[in-house]
Design an enzyme around this catalytic site. Structure first.
Site, short mmCIF file in Angstrom:
data_model
loop_
_atom_site.label_atom_id
_atom_site.label_comp_id
_atom_site.label_asym_id
_atom_site.label_seq_id
_atom_site.Cartn_x
_atom_site.Cartn_y
_atom_site.Cartn_z
N THR A 1 0.43 -0.96 -0.32
CA THR A 1 0.29 -0.03 0.01
C THR A 1 0.59 1.39 -0.22
O THR A 1 0.06 2.03 -0.73
CB THR A 1 -0.41 -0.27 1.14
OG1 THR A 1 -1.46 -0.39 1.78
CG2 THR A 1 -1.60 1.56 1.26
N TYR B 1 -13.63 -3.74 -1.59
CA TYR B 1 -14.51 -3.61 -2.22
C TYR B 1 -15.75 -4.64 -2.65
O TYR B 1 -16.99 -4.47 -2.30
CB TYR B 1 -14.47 -2.71 -3.64
CG TYR B 1 -15.42 -2.03 -4.52
CD1 TYR B 1 -15.88 -1.16 -3.77
CD2 TYR B 1 -16.12 -2.78 -5.04
CE1 TYR B 1 -17.58 -0.17 -4.79
CE2 TYR B 1 -17.44 -2.31 -5.91
CZ TYR B 1 -18.01 -1.19 -4.98
OH TYR B 1 -19.35 -0.23 -5.42
N TYR C 1 -2.46 -10.11 4.34
CA TYR C 1 -2.51 -9.12 4.62
C TYR C 1 -4.24 -8.48 5.40
O TYR C 1 -4.65 -8.38 3.90
CB TYR C 1 -2.03 -7.56 3.71
CG TYR C 1 -1.76 -6.13 4.04
CD1 TYR C 1 -2.04 -5.59 5.94
CD2 TYR C 1 -2.24 -4.98 3.50
CE1 TYR C 1 -1.77 -4.78 5.93
CE2 TYR C 1 -1.79 -4.06 3.74
CZ TYR C 1 -1.68 -3.36 4.49
OH TYR C 1 -1.42 -2.28 5.09
N ARG D 1 -9.14 -0.14 5.03
CA ARG D 1 -8.58 0.26 3.93
C ARG D 1 -9.72 -0.89 2.88
O ARG D 1 -9.79 -0.16 1.64
CB ARG D 1 -7.39 -0.20 3.17
CG ARG D 1 -6.31 1.05 4.32
CD ARG D 1 -5.36 0.89 3.06
NE ARG D 1 -5.37 2.22 3.15
CZ ARG D 1 -4.46 3.31 2.62
NH1 ARG D 1 -3.94 3.77 3.46
NH2 ARG D 1 -4.17 4.07 1.26
N LYS E 1 0.52 -10.33 7.65
CA LYS E 1 0.36 -9.26 8.60
C LYS E 1 -1.19 -8.74 9.11
O LYS E 1 -2.19 -7.93 8.49
CB LYS E 1 0.41 -8.34 7.44
CG LYS E 1 0.55 -6.48 8.41
CD LYS E 1 1.33 -5.18 6.87
CE LYS E 1 1.17 -4.19 6.58
NZ LYS E 1 1.50 -2.80 6.57
N ILE F 1 5.59 -5.42 9.91
CA ILE F 1 5.79 -4.43 7.87
C ILE F 1 4.98 -3.12 8.09
O ILE F 1 4.45 -2.82 8.50
CB ILE F 1 5.31 -5.56 7.12
CG1 ILE F 1 5.46 -6.54 7.03
CG2 ILE F 1 4.67 -4.63 5.86
CD1 ILE F 1 4.40 -7.21 6.12
#
Length: 297
Positions: free
Chosen positions: A46, A109, A135, A140, A164, A206
């Site tokens: 990201t 989404y 992740y 997000r 993560k 991370i």
């Protein structure tokens, strides 16, 4: 298998004035990270703005990074997306470049169910040979890997080796750690929760902070893993104000502005991300001027 222990940097992607990738600066950033003790490079995550890059650009940046690192530390490439088929296709192309592992964010989404997440990651894992770190960042993506689903994926797929965790919910991460003992490595995805997650058995972070402070971030993790908990806790608390400032706007806006302030010409962001608000720039500049230089090495 454990891909890495310690601090992996979620590396920014530097751009030239015309928004092409600045490979000279990218090489400088990679070398600085390795010299600072960073334990892994995470490229096109990201923080690297892959959502605004073409597939050709991403493959070029990953290829450059693999060659520049030259086996000194692991290189882990972001290959997530909201189409399972396209993630598999892209991951196979990355695999051919010689990366050491993949970081695959939950589909965004679509808002997949837990069964959908299970089938998504399982199909990817069966299609490639590389080790995978999942992740989880619901803020997000609109989608949350629950601990039971993560455990199932880790137990049933030999190459899903880690997660993560950036859900921000310590109670959820505690349950994850309880269920996944031995089947998944847990990495903090939030720089303000490194020590809490290590205390639950996590193996590293991370990190966005590592762009600015590679040595300090590495030391924070390794002091804890080496049994020096007080030193590690002090570093977590000493960096807290900077961490908060690095997330005063959506990542990677503040970290790119900060790197420019520190003299690294990493360029601007690609739209729809914009430059950091002037008020926040002033606050960051004042904070950097107060910080001991060794904390920014």
């Amino acid at each position: 298998m454990t891909l890495f222990r310690g601090a992996g940097v979620a590396l920014i992607t530097p751009f030239n004035d015309d928004e092409t990738v600045n490979y000279d600066m990218l090489g400088t950033l990679i070398d600085r990270q390795i010299e600072g003790g960073t334990d892994a490079i995470i490229v096109c995550g990201t923080t690297g703005e892959p959502a605004t890059m073409s597939e050709e650009e991403k493959l070029s940046v990953i290829d450059f990074t693999v060659k520049r690192v030259n086996h000194r530390i692991p290189v882990i490439a972001g290959s997530g997306g909201n189409s399972t088929r396209l993630v598999i296709d892209f991951s196979k192309k990355i695999e051919a470049l010689g990366v050491d592992g993949l970081l695959i964010v939950t589909p965004f989404y679509n808002k997949a169910t837990q069964q959908g997440l299970y089938e998504h990651y399982t199909k990817i894992a069966k299609a490639i040979d590389l080790p995978i770190i999942m992740y989880n960042v619901p803020s997000r993506t609109g989608c949350n890997i629950l601990p039971e689903t993560a455990m199932r994926l880790g137990l049933e797929n030999h190459n899903i080796v880690g997660i993560k965790e950036a859900c921000g919910d310590i109670s959820q991460i505690t349950k994850l750690a309880s269920l996944c003992r031995g089947c998944l490595d847990i990495y903090s995805g939030n720089d303000d929760q490194v020590i809490p997650i290590l205390s639950l058995g996590g193996v590293g972070v991370i990190s966005v902070l590592s762009n600015v402070a590679p040595k300090g971030t590495h030391d924070m993790v390794m002091e804890y893993l080496n049994g020096h908990e007080a030193k590690a806790r002090k570093l977590q608390l000493d960096y807290l104000e900077l961490v908060d400032a690095l997330f005063c706007e959506v990542n990677p806006i503040p970290v790119k502005s900060t790197m420019n302030m520190l003299g690294f010409n990493v360029g601007s962001l690609r739209l729809p991300l914009t430059e950091m608000e002037e008020e926040h720039k002033v606050q960051m500049s004042k904070l950097l001027s107060r910080m001991p230089q060794e904390m920014l090495a």
